[in-house]
Structure formats: C-alpha cells, structure tokens
Scaffold this motif. Sequence first.
Motif, PDB file in Angstrom:
ATOM      1  N   LEU A 282      -0.505  -0.636  10.716  1.00 23.05           N
ATOM      2  CA  LEU A 282      -0.816   0.586   9.975  1.00 23.05           C
ATOM      3  C   LEU A 282      -0.043   0.654   8.661  1.00 23.05           C
ATOM      4  O   LEU A 282      -0.568   1.133   7.649  1.00 23.05           O
ATOM      5  N   THR A 283       1.207   0.153   8.677  1.00 25.49           N
ATOM      6  CA  THR A 283       2.007   0.132   7.448  1.00 25.49           C
ATOM      7  C   THR A 283       1.376  -0.791   6.414  1.00 25.49           C
ATOM      8  O   THR A 283       1.310  -0.460   5.220  1.00 25.49           O
TER       9      THR A 283
ATOM     10  N   ARG B   2      -1.942  -1.534   1.515  1.00 20.52           N
ATOM     11  CA  ARG B   2      -3.174  -1.980   0.847  1.00 20.52           C
ATOM     12  C   ARG B   2      -3.896  -0.810   0.195  1.00 20.52           C
ATOM     13  O   ARG B   2      -4.425  -0.935  -0.922  1.00 20.52           O
ATOM     14  N   GLU B   3      -3.923   0.342   0.882  1.00 19.05           N
ATOM     15  CA  GLU B   3      -4.602   1.506   0.323  1.00 19.05           C
ATOM     16  C   GLU B   3      -3.884   2.017  -0.920  1.00 19.05           C
ATOM     17  O   GLU B   3      -4.524   2.462  -1.881  1.00 19.05           O
ATOM     18  N   ARG B   4      -2.550   1.943  -0.904  1.00 16.78           N
ATOM     19  CA  ARG B   4      -1.796   2.375  -2.092  1.00 16.78           C
ATOM     20  C   ARG B   4      -2.072   1.455  -3.269  1.00 16.78           C
ATOM     21  O   ARG B   4      -2.219   1.922  -4.409  1.00 16.78           O
ATOM     22  N   LYS B   5      -2.133   0.146  -3.017  1.00 14.91           N
ATOM     23  CA  LYS B   5      -2.446  -0.800  -4.090  1.00 14.91           C
ATOM     24  C   LYS B   5      -3.850  -0.552  -4.630  1.00 14.91           C
ATOM     25  O   LYS B   5      -4.091  -0.608  -5.845  1.00 14.91           O
ATOM     26  N   ARG B   6      -4.772  -0.276  -3.714  1.00 12.40           N
ATOM     27  CA  ARG B   6      -6.143  -0.007  -4.133  1.00 12.40           C
ATOM     28  C   ARG B   6      -6.210   1.264  -4.971  1.00 12.40           C
ATOM     29  O   ARG B   6      -6.900   1.317  -5.998  1.00 12.40           O
TER      30      ARG B   6
END
Length: 217
Positions: A167-168, A173-177
Amino acid sequence: MFLVEELPSTSEEGDMNHIVESSNGKELANSEGSSDMEPHVGMEFESEEAAKLFYDAYATRLGFIMRVDAFRRSMRDGKVVWRRLVCNKEGFRKLRPRRSENRKPRAVTREGCKAMIVVKKEKTGKWLVTRFVKEHNHQLVAIPSNGRRSVLLSQTPDEKDAKIRELTAELHRERKRSAAYQEQLIMVLRDMEEHSNHLSRNVDDIVQSLREIESSR
C-alpha cells in the motif's frame, strides 16, 4: 485467457450456508456442516467464497491457518476465475538485512509448506477443485471451534507488513502520478498565458495601426 496476479489478498468471512457439491452435481452438504469432509479433486462449490469457507473450516479442524494466496483474473471481464488457498506457512520469508543490531529477529512463520487447494470457476458458474495437497511439513495444532479466526484475521505479521509495503508503494506511485499531472497542468496554463499575451500584443498592434491610419486621414 487469464491474467495472473500473484499478490496475496484477503476476504471477509461470509455466509456459512453455501452448498458444496460433488463433480457430478450431486449435493453433498452445506459448508456449515461439511467441516468433517476432506477436500478432493473434483469437489464443487457454489461460489469462491464457499470454497474459502470450506477450506478455512477444514484448516481449523486440522490445526493450521489458511491463507488466501494467488489468483487469476479473466482478461475478458477482469473477474477472478482461479484461486489458490494455502497454509500460512507456505513459502519462505525473504531475508533482509537488519536495520539495527538491537532489533530482535522475527520468528520464523514460513516453512515452505506445500499444503494447498486450487479452485477454478467453470462455465457453469461452479468452482471446481483442480488440485489438493494434503501433506504439511510442520506440526499441526488443533484450534477450538470457539477460537476460530476469520480469513481476514488469519494473516501473519509478515503478511501484514507485506500488505503495508504494498500500500505504501501504491501511495508513492499515486503521488508521483499526481506530481506529473500537476506539472503538465502548469505547462498547459503557461502555454495558455503565453498565447493570451500573444493575442493581446496582436490586438494592440492592430489598434495602433488603425490609429495611425486614422491620423493620416
């Protein structure tokens, strides 16, 4: 066509009144009263959840903990069509360097146990047992029926740590996206501002030209 996913997953404990059937479609028993039965290749279940409940009850009776393991999804609709249920001592824990000498080593929770059951969804909608490995390479400890843990709570600390890491990583990945989208948005706004300034300069040039023409007249 199947899409293979090897990530462990969890499932909440559901209704205990599913029907367990043999491979010829004959009703054997409901999953609430089938804990004395042993899995076998060809056994059928009404649903994936019924198979999980049956094997979890079987595991509790024998004295091991079930873990919901790998699964496959249909590339047609993305639904799970194949599932492997294993003993929680399946596989081996990956050795990682200790961050601190003061930290106590974790207890060994994986012993390479091969015990498992594999179920596959048939065209009829039933779930068929296609593989069953009974033997365990460790001692089994029977758990009282009143102390039976649900599938969701049967994860070991290692598995919970793995889920947290998963999950981390997904959050990273979502933050980079999101950062990439934000950068693209800034670039678009910058282009729009430059285009607006260009139009303004053109309008100013046209107005100035008209004034000069009007003055010459």
